[in-house]
Design a protein around this motif. Sequence first.
Motif, mmCIF file in Angstrom:
data_model
loop_
_atom_site.group_PDB
_atom_site.id
_atom_site.type_symbol
_atom_site.label_atom_id
_atom_site.label_comp_id
_atom_site.label_asym_id
_atom_site.label_seq_id
_atom_site.Cartn_x
_atom_site.Cartn_y
_atom_site.Cartn_z
ATOM 1 N N TYR B 36 -0.034 -3.696 9.371
ATOM 2 C CA TYR B 36 -0.753 -3.181 8.209
ATOM 3 C C TYR B 36 -1.317 -4.353 7.412
ATOM 4 O O TYR B 36 -0.750 -5.444 7.394
ATOM 5 N N GLN B 38 -2.620 -5.314 3.426
ATOM 6 C CA GLN B 38 -2.575 -4.886 2.025
ATOM 7 C C GLN B 38 -3.489 -5.771 1.198
ATOM 8 O O GLN B 38 -3.261 -6.978 1.097
ATOM 9 N N GLY B 41 -5.037 -3.807 -5.113
ATOM 10 C CA GLY B 41 -5.626 -2.570 -5.605
ATOM 11 C C GLY B 41 -5.853 -1.511 -4.545
ATOM 12 O O GLY B 41 -6.343 -0.426 -4.859
ATOM 13 N N GLN B 42 -5.492 -1.830 -3.324
ATOM 14 C CA GLN B 42 -5.689 -0.858 -2.249
ATOM 15 C C GLN B 42 -4.374 -0.600 -1.535
ATOM 16 O O GLN B 42 -3.462 -1.417 -1.543
ATOM 17 N N LEU B 44 -1.879 0.139 1.745
ATOM 18 C CA LEU B 44 -1.742 -0.495 3.049
ATOM 19 C C LEU B 44 -2.623 0.233 4.045
ATOM 20 O O LEU B 44 -2.627 1.461 4.130
ATOM 21 N N PHE B 90 1.387 -7.127 6.971
ATOM 22 C CA PHE B 90 2.765 -6.708 7.224
ATOM 23 C C PHE B 90 2.906 -6.171 8.629
ATOM 24 O O PHE B 90 2.136 -5.311 9.072
ATOM 25 N N PHE B 102 9.674 -2.828 7.296
ATOM 26 C CA PHE B 102 8.612 -3.813 7.140
ATOM 27 C C PHE B 102 9.156 -5.230 7.224
ATOM 28 O O PHE B 102 10.259 -5.528 6.776
ATOM 29 N N GLY B 103 8.329 -6.104 7.772
ATOM 30 C CA GLY B 103 8.606 -7.529 7.660
ATOM 31 C C GLY B 103 8.281 -7.990 6.250
ATOM 32 O O GLY B 103 7.786 -7.218 5.424
ATOM 33 N N THR B 104 8.566 -9.232 5.970
ATOM 34 C CA THR B 104 8.380 -9.762 4.622
ATOM 35 C C THR B 104 6.933 -10.071 4.284
ATOM 36 O O THR B 104 6.611 -10.368 3.144
ATOM 37 N N ARG B 107 0.918 -13.914 3.816
ATOM 38 C CA ARG B 107 -0.284 -13.962 2.976
ATOM 39 C C ARG B 107 -1.299 -14.871 3.642
ATOM 40 O O ARG B 107 -0.995 -16.024 3.963
#
Lengths: 119, 112
Positions: B36, B38, B41-42, B44, B90, B102-104, B107
């Motif tokens: 996924y 992320q 403001g949106q 996933l 993610f 989920f994984g951590t 970024r």
Amino acid sequence: GAVVSQHPSRVICKSGTSVKIECRSLDFQATTMFWYRQFPKQSLMLMATSNEGSKATYEQGVEKDKFLINHASLTLSTLTVTSAHPEDSSFYICSAPRLAGGSSTDTQYFGPGTRLTVL
Amino acid sequence: AQSVTQPDIHITVSEGASLELRCNYSYGATPYLFWYVQSPGQGLQLLLKYFSGDTLVQGIKGFEAEFKRSQSSFNLRKPSVHWSDAAEYFCAVFFGNEKLTFGTGTRLTIIP
């Protein structure tokens, strides 16, 4: 595609008050919805599974009396944070599987999240 | 114990360069695997998923992922990143208990 909305997107409240967050599936029905909590720079943690027509299922360590979940219809689930405290400040995200009645292995569609800040 | 790991907290890539985001899991069988993205403001957004079959999975936005059973990995790749790919990514896994883990997250920063 499937859309899930959340309202409000951002809320600030005083300690001790209650806050309600809505999660809606806009173009499909969802007998099950999921509520997650995300701390800054951390992953999503499943809090509870919201079931239409029955009680929610809470994950271990989540206080069901503090985080009240109501799945009022096939398109709406609400999470109420009761007697909120600063440690409840977080990003709350809901999701719903696309196929009505489907298992959680179906594709999940996520809401945009609600930022809760408790002063 | 069942777990999903994303070893890289933050990755910086030049625009136009290739990208690989790592995801490893610990499980006694083959789980269902997802990636996924992320954006602020949106919600996933699902990039791709693997349940069974061909181990190389194509997703949206030019992403692909390869399931490697021997390495318990499901790494996400893109041959050429765009500035709009900057986001949090993610990896998520179903371990058979119908709960998405989920994984951590990783970024991704894109530099010109």
